[in-house]
Write a protein that holds these residues in place. Structure first.
Motif, short mmCIF file in Angstrom:
data_model
loop_
_atom_site.label_atom_id
_atom_site.label_comp_id
_atom_site.label_asym_id
_atom_site.label_seq_id
_atom_site.Cartn_x
_atom_site.Cartn_y
_atom_site.Cartn_z
N MET A 14 0.65 -1.16 0.04
CA MET A 14 0.07 0.00 0.03
C MET A 14 0.92 1.32 0.02
N LYS A 15 2.17 1.06 -0.05
CA LYS A 15 3.10 2.36 -0.01
C LYS A 15 2.97 2.86 -1.48
N MET A 16 2.98 4.31 -1.34
CA MET A 16 2.80 5.11 -2.56
C MET A 16 3.45 4.75 -3.84
N THR A 46 13.64 -10.97 6.91
CA THR A 46 13.37 -9.82 7.53
C THR A 46 14.36 -8.94 6.81
N TRP A 47 13.67 -7.68 6.76
CA TRP A 47 14.37 -6.49 6.24
C TRP A 47 15.68 -6.14 6.79
N LEU A 48 15.80 -6.59 8.29
CA LEU A 48 17.05 -6.34 8.70
C LEU A 48 18.25 -7.28 8.19
N GLY A 98 -3.46 -0.12 7.32
CA GLY A 98 -2.92 0.62 6.16
C GLY A 98 -1.71 1.27 6.34
N HIS A 99 -0.70 1.00 5.62
CA HIS A 99 0.63 1.45 5.48
C HIS A 99 1.11 1.64 4.08
N THR A 100 1.54 2.86 3.64
CA THR A 100 1.36 4.32 4.55
C THR A 100 0.87 5.25 3.42
N PHE A 112 4.24 -7.28 14.62
CA PHE A 112 5.46 -7.54 14.14
C PHE A 112 6.01 -7.05 12.84
N TRP A 113 7.16 -6.68 12.66
CA TRP A 113 7.47 -6.09 11.35
C TRP A 113 8.15 -7.60 10.44
N ASN A 114 7.62 -8.31 9.66
CA ASN A 114 7.77 -9.72 9.28
C ASN A 114 7.27 -10.79 10.04
N VAL A 126 0.86 9.88 7.71
CA VAL A 126 2.09 10.38 7.39
C VAL A 126 3.31 9.39 8.18
N ASN A 127 4.31 9.04 7.33
CA ASN A 127 5.39 8.10 8.07
C ASN A 127 6.55 9.03 7.96
N GLU A 128 7.33 9.26 9.41
CA GLU A 128 8.61 9.67 9.50
C GLU A 128 8.64 10.92 8.91
N ALA A 129 8.10 12.08 9.35
CA ALA A 129 8.13 13.19 8.88
C ALA A 129 9.04 14.30 9.69
N LEU A 139 4.28 3.55 17.18
CA LEU A 139 5.61 3.50 17.65
C LEU A 139 6.11 2.59 16.86
N GLN A 140 7.19 2.85 15.85
CA GLN A 140 7.48 1.58 14.92
C GLN A 140 8.35 0.42 15.87
N ALA A 141 9.06 0.87 16.63
CA ALA A 141 9.59 -0.17 17.54
C ALA A 141 10.59 -1.25 16.84
N HIS A 142 11.37 -0.62 16.02
CA HIS A 142 12.70 -1.42 15.30
C HIS A 142 13.79 -1.14 16.25
N TRP A 143 13.66 -2.33 17.33
CA TRP A 143 14.57 -2.19 18.31
C TRP A 143 15.62 -3.21 18.39
N THR A 179 3.82 -0.63 15.88
CA THR A 179 3.62 -0.93 14.47
C THR A 179 4.41 -1.93 13.73
N GLU A 180 5.83 -1.53 14.21
CA GLU A 180 6.75 -2.55 13.25
C GLU A 180 7.67 -3.13 14.23
N LEU A 181 7.45 -3.81 14.94
CA LEU A 181 8.27 -4.52 16.32
C LEU A 181 9.19 -5.42 15.81
#
Ligand code: GLA
Length: 354
Positions: free
Chosen positions: A64-66, A321-323, A97-99, A313-315, A149-152, A226-230, A257-259
């Motif tokens: 759903m990204k632009m 994983t994107w990481l 929905g993101h984003t 969770f993100w993935n 809005v993401n990461e402004a 809170l994306q929460a990429h920790w 949102t993205e743990l």
């Protein structure tokens, strides 16, 4: 007593290796939905079964990204997003929905006029409005919450907003407009501002400043993502506690949102590979450090259950994983609760012990 029985059951199931019937979503039913970021490709494999069993909420990782959904002017590519939405519907899962507006994965055309120069503010806002209206309308009644809005916010301590093309061309106004237009398209959808490094007090203060300014102007905003990429070394308990406390004080909902919890010490920027990066083993030491951070995080999520209304969770699993490609391209990471074979890791059982 109930607690004891649950803990004993979890331990027994873990010890005997029983194929357990319940999933994360069932254990957390009284707390919050448990979500996962997905791709249609993953859902079509056996990972789709894992998703159905463990989760009751989904976010399309990219669909759903632009850029992917609106690749050219006048051309929408609905296929992947529709496929994720249909999976969510079929399985009675919530869909985030993101984003809608983001500086990355935005299509180049949106900022350019027919001669290749930069568009005016009027044209860009008009295009943004058309994008938001079309996408939000299509998933009305299916997507219940949007990362509008993401990461402004800027990562530089002395800079408030990120000098993205959105900002350079439109000024701060694009943020409020995005929320207004999303709300007009679907007045029932919950609207979130989403960002990372929210545990950093300087960045957090700026996120709070932005949200407060939107609230003060009467802009429809319902929550903070809170994306929460920790990682294994952050956040600390006091850091996370003050983060949740500060956001809760806004009086809005919080979505995690993205743990994910990387097994490498946190690095915020992409960098070149070093020889030591070839050591990617998931050692017992890394496993324990990851368990400690996950346990602490979920303890605090449960404590703030009144304010936190979703944890995603993100993935799906450590298979992908994107990481694996950030901050170091090709360095395998193991940040999730399921291993590469989709089996629950030790940390999975720890997150269920409460
Ligand atoms: C940010 C975005 C996500 C995703 C991750 C990396 O957190 O919000 O959509 O792109 O980066 O995968």
């Amino acid at each position: 007593m109930k607690k004891l029985i649950l803990t004993a059951c979890v331990a027994a199931v873990a010890a005997t290796g029983f194929a357990q019937q319940k999933g994360l979503k069932d254990y957390y039913k009284a707390y919050f939905p448990i979500g996962v970021a997905v791709s249609p490709r993953a859902l079509a494999t056996e990972q789709g079964d894992l998703v159905k069993k463990e989760f009751n909420s989904m976010t399309p990782e990219n669909a759903m990204k632009m850029g992917p959904i609106h690749p050219r002017e006048g051309e929408f590519n609905w296929r992947d997003a529709d496929s994720v939405a249909a999976f969510a519907k079929r399985n009675s899962m919530k869909l985030r929905g993101h984003t809608l507006v983001w500086h990355t994965q935005a299509p180049a055309w949106i900022f350019k006029d027919s001669a290749g120069g930069q568009v005016s503010k009027e044209v860009l806002l008009q295009r943004m409005k058309h994008h938001i209206t079309t996408v939000v309308n299509r998933y009305k009644g299916t997507v219940y919450a949007w990362d509008v809005v993401n990461e402004a916010i800027s990562d530089k301590p002395d800079e408030y907003l990120r000098p993205s093309l959105w900002y350079q061309i439109c000024g701060e106004e694009y943020i409020a407009k995005a929320f207004q237009w999303a709300h007009e398209a679907d007045p029932k959808a919950l609207l979130f501002y989403n960002d990372y490094d929210e545990i950093n007090p300087v960045k957090r203060a700026k996120i709070i400043r932005l949200v407060n300014s939107l609230k003060a102007a009467g802009i429809p905003i319902h929550g903070v993502g809170l994306q929460a990429h920790w990682a294994i070394n952050e956040p600390t308990r006091p850091q996370l506690e003050s983060t949740l406390k500060d956001f809760a004080a806004l009086g809005l909902q919080m979505h995690i949102t993205e743990l994910d919890i990387s097994v490498y010490p946190k690095e915020h920027s992409a960098r070149e590979r070093r020889p030591s990066d070839s050591d990617t083993a998931f050692t017992p030491q890394k496993e324990q450090q990851q368990i400690d951070v996950y346990k602490m995080s979920f303890e605090l999520f449960r404590k703030y259950r009144k304010n936190i209304s979703s944890v995603t969770f993100w993935n799906i699993s450590d298979r992908f994983t994107w990481l694996d490609n950030f901050p170091v391209r090709g360095r395998k990471d193991h940040p999730l609760l399921f291993d590469r074979n989709l089996q629950p890791k030790k940390v999975y059982w720890e997150v269920l012990k409460f």
